[in-house]
Scaffold this motif. Structure first.
Motif, PDB file in Angstrom:
ATOM      1  N   ARG A  17       0.839  -1.190   0.000  1.00 58.04           N
ATOM      2  CA  ARG A  17       0.000   0.000   0.000  1.00 58.04           C
ATOM      3  C   ARG A  17       0.879   1.247   0.000  1.00 58.04           C
ATOM      4  N   ASN A  18       0.483   2.221  -0.809  1.00 54.18           N
ATOM      5  CA  ASN A  18       1.228   3.470  -0.929  1.00 54.18           C
ATOM      6  C   ASN A  18       0.224   4.617  -0.842  1.00 54.18           C
ATOM      7  N   GLY A  19      -0.080   5.037   0.392  1.00 49.17           N
ATOM      8  CA  GLY A  19      -1.114   6.048   0.569  1.00 49.17           C
ATOM      9  C   GLY A  19      -2.475   5.469   0.240  1.00 49.17           C
ATOM     10  N   GLN A  20      -3.194   6.109  -0.695  1.00 47.76           N
ATOM     11  CA  GLN A  20      -4.507   5.625  -1.112  1.00 47.76           C
ATOM     12  C   GLN A  20      -4.420   4.693  -2.314  1.00 47.76           C
ATOM     13  N   ALA A  21      -3.211   4.382  -2.717  1.00 46.80           N
ATOM     14  CA  ALA A  21      -3.008   3.488  -3.856  1.00 46.80           C
ATOM     15  C   ALA A  21      -2.099   2.333  -3.432  1.00 46.80           C
ATOM     16  N   TRP A  22      -1.579   1.626  -4.404  1.00 47.95           N
ATOM     17  CA  TRP A  22      -0.667   0.509  -4.163  1.00 47.95           C
ATOM     18  C   TRP A  22       0.552   0.672  -5.049  1.00 47.95           C
ATOM     19  N   ARG A  23       1.642   0.080  -4.638  1.00 48.85           N
ATOM     20  CA  ARG A  23       2.868   0.099  -5.441  1.00 48.85           C
ATOM     21  C   ARG A  23       3.277  -1.340  -5.711  1.00 48.85           C
ATOM     22  N   LEU A  24       3.346  -1.682  -6.986  1.00 50.23           N
ATOM     23  CA  LEU A  24       3.660  -3.038  -7.443  1.00 50.23           C
ATOM     24  C   LEU A  24       5.035  -3.057  -8.090  1.00 50.23           C
ATOM     25  N   THR A  25       5.864  -4.006  -7.686  1.00 49.95           N
ATOM     26  CA  THR A  25       7.168  -4.193  -8.325  1.00 49.95           C
ATOM     27  C   THR A  25       7.231  -5.605  -8.884  1.00 49.95           C
ATOM     28  N   VAL A  26       7.608  -5.702 -10.156  1.00 48.78           N
ATOM     29  CA  VAL A  26       7.618  -6.971 -10.875  1.00 48.78           C
ATOM     30  C   VAL A  26       8.962  -7.168 -11.554  1.00 48.78           C
ATOM     31  N   ARG A  27       9.515  -8.361 -11.421  1.00 49.48           N
ATOM     32  CA  ARG A  27      10.730  -8.702 -12.152  1.00 49.48           C
ATOM     33  C   ARG A  27      10.348  -9.168 -13.547  1.00 49.48           C
ATOM     34  N   GLY A  28      10.937  -8.522 -14.568  1.00 54.53           N
ATOM     35  CA  GLY A  28      10.660  -8.880 -15.954  1.00 54.53           C
ATOM     36  C   GLY A  28      11.739  -8.308 -16.845  1.00 54.53           C
ATOM     37  N   PRO A  29      12.852  -8.997 -16.996  1.00 57.17           N
ATOM     38  CA  PRO A  29      13.984  -8.458 -17.760  1.00 57.17           C
ATOM     39  C   PRO A  29      13.641  -8.038 -19.185  1.00 57.17           C
ATOM     40  N   LEU A  30      12.816  -8.840 -19.867  1.00 58.32           N
ATOM     41  CA  LEU A  30      12.451  -8.471 -21.237  1.00 58.32           C
ATOM     42  C   LEU A  30      11.566  -7.233 -21.246  1.00 58.32           C
ATOM     43  N   ALA A  31      10.621  -7.185 -20.323  1.00 55.36           N
ATOM     44  CA  ALA A  31       9.684  -6.062 -20.286  1.00 55.36           C
ATOM     45  C   ALA A  31      10.397  -4.734 -20.066  1.00 55.36           C
ATOM     46  N   VAL A  32      11.487  -4.737 -19.292  1.00 56.16           N
ATOM     47  CA  VAL A  32      12.187  -3.484 -19.002  1.00 56.16           C
ATOM     48  C   VAL A  32      13.392  -3.264 -19.910  1.00 56.16           C
ATOM     49  N   SER A  33      13.632  -4.182 -20.824  1.00 53.19           N
ATOM     50  CA  SER A  33      14.837  -4.092 -21.655  1.00 53.19           C
ATOM     51  C   SER A  33      14.882  -2.813 -22.482  1.00 53.19           C
ATOM     52  N   ASP A  34      13.724  -2.280 -22.865  1.00 48.87           N
ATOM     53  CA  ASP A  34      13.700  -1.021 -23.616  1.00 48.87           C
ATOM     54  C   ASP A  34      12.677  -0.061 -23.032  1.00 48.87           C
ATOM     55  N   ALA A  35      12.323  -0.276 -21.760  1.00 51.19           N
ATOM     56  CA  ALA A  35      11.306   0.561 -21.123  1.00 51.19           C
ATOM     57  C   ALA A  35      11.888   1.871 -20.605  1.00 51.19           C
ATOM     58  N   SER A  36      11.032   2.882 -20.555  1.00 48.65           N
ATOM     59  CA  SER A  36      11.396   4.177 -19.994  1.00 48.65           C
ATOM     60  C   SER A  36      10.315   4.610 -19.016  1.00 48.65           C
ATOM     61  N   HIS A  37      10.649   5.570 -18.199  1.00 48.43           N
ATOM     62  CA  HIS A  37       9.673   6.121 -17.264  1.00 48.43           C
ATOM     63  C   HIS A  37       8.433   6.577 -18.031  1.00 48.43           C
ATOM     64  N   GLY A  38       7.250   6.129 -17.576  1.00 47.91           N
ATOM     65  CA  GLY A  38       6.002   6.517 -18.234  1.00 47.91           C
ATOM     66  C   GLY A  38       5.502   5.535 -19.265  1.00 47.91           C
TER      67      GLY A  38
END
Length: 203
Positions: A17-38
């Motif tokens: 839980r992060n305030g009124q929302a939630w914060r999710l962290t996921v391991r995924g090397p391929l998914a982040v291989s070319d990902a940027s903020h946003g």
């Protein structure tokens, strides 16, 4: 926008839980291989926005309503999730147009093993049953599938069936699902627009 072709089985690192929302962290090397903020990444069919990343994981903020209407709240550290990066213009559309805006959850009613396939029957509520047709597109936990059968409109229990090939079972979380499990569903965007237009015509 997504296509429902799962690229990677990710692993939940944390959901807090992060305030009124939630914060999710996921391991995924391929998914982040070319990902940027946003950037957008679909997690079990939910379109989430990357707010932090490392070389092999990403973090997204999730609104409470998204947790409430999905299976995300059931996930724990170590659980596997389906990951798909947003489609790029010019990509092949191997599945169908998927928004990552799920309609809610449904329940696995039965599983029948066949010759080279597994037939899974999944419940439908009255609000969405008329949007699913035989041989039409349906997204289950972010996976683009074809409804191989649907219930009679007059039946007391509404459902649809999908036939899963070994590749789908091996490369997505659908291979882990059992009777009674909840799954995220997203009906076809074209069907939803047609319904809206017919409602306007009738008013």
């Amino acid at each position: 926008m997504f296509t429902g072709i799962i690229e990677e089985l990710g692993e939940v690192i944390s959901l807090e839980r992060n305030g009124q929302a939630w914060r999710l962290t996921v391991r995924g090397p391929l998914a982040v291989s070319d990902a940027s903020h946003g950037d957008s990444i679909a997690v079990d069919g939910l379109c989430l926005t990357v707010v932090e990343q490392t070389t092999d994981a990403f973090t997204a903020d999730v609104m409470q309503i998204s947790v409430d209407m999905s299976t995300l709240g059931d996930r724990r550290a170590g659980d596997r999730v389906n990951l798909e990066r947003a489609a790029a213009v010019g990509d092949r559309l191997g599945g169908h147009i998927v928004q990552g805006h799920i309609d809610g959850t449904a329940e696995v009613l039965s599983i029948v093993e066949g010759d080279g396939q597994r037939t899974v029957r999944i419940s439908l509520d009255s609000e969405h049953a008329h949007l699913v047709v035989r041989k039409g597109s349906i997204t289950v936990d972010g996976v683009s599938l074809t409804a191989s059968a649907v219930s009679d409109p007059a039946a007391p229990q509404q459902w649809f069936e999908v036939s899963l090939i070994p590749e789908t079972l091996a490369s997505t979380t659908l291979g882990f699902r059992g009777v009674g499990d909840r799954v995220n569903i997203e009906t076809d965007i074209v069907a939803r627009h047609v319904e809206r237009m017919l409602q306007r015509e009738a008013s």
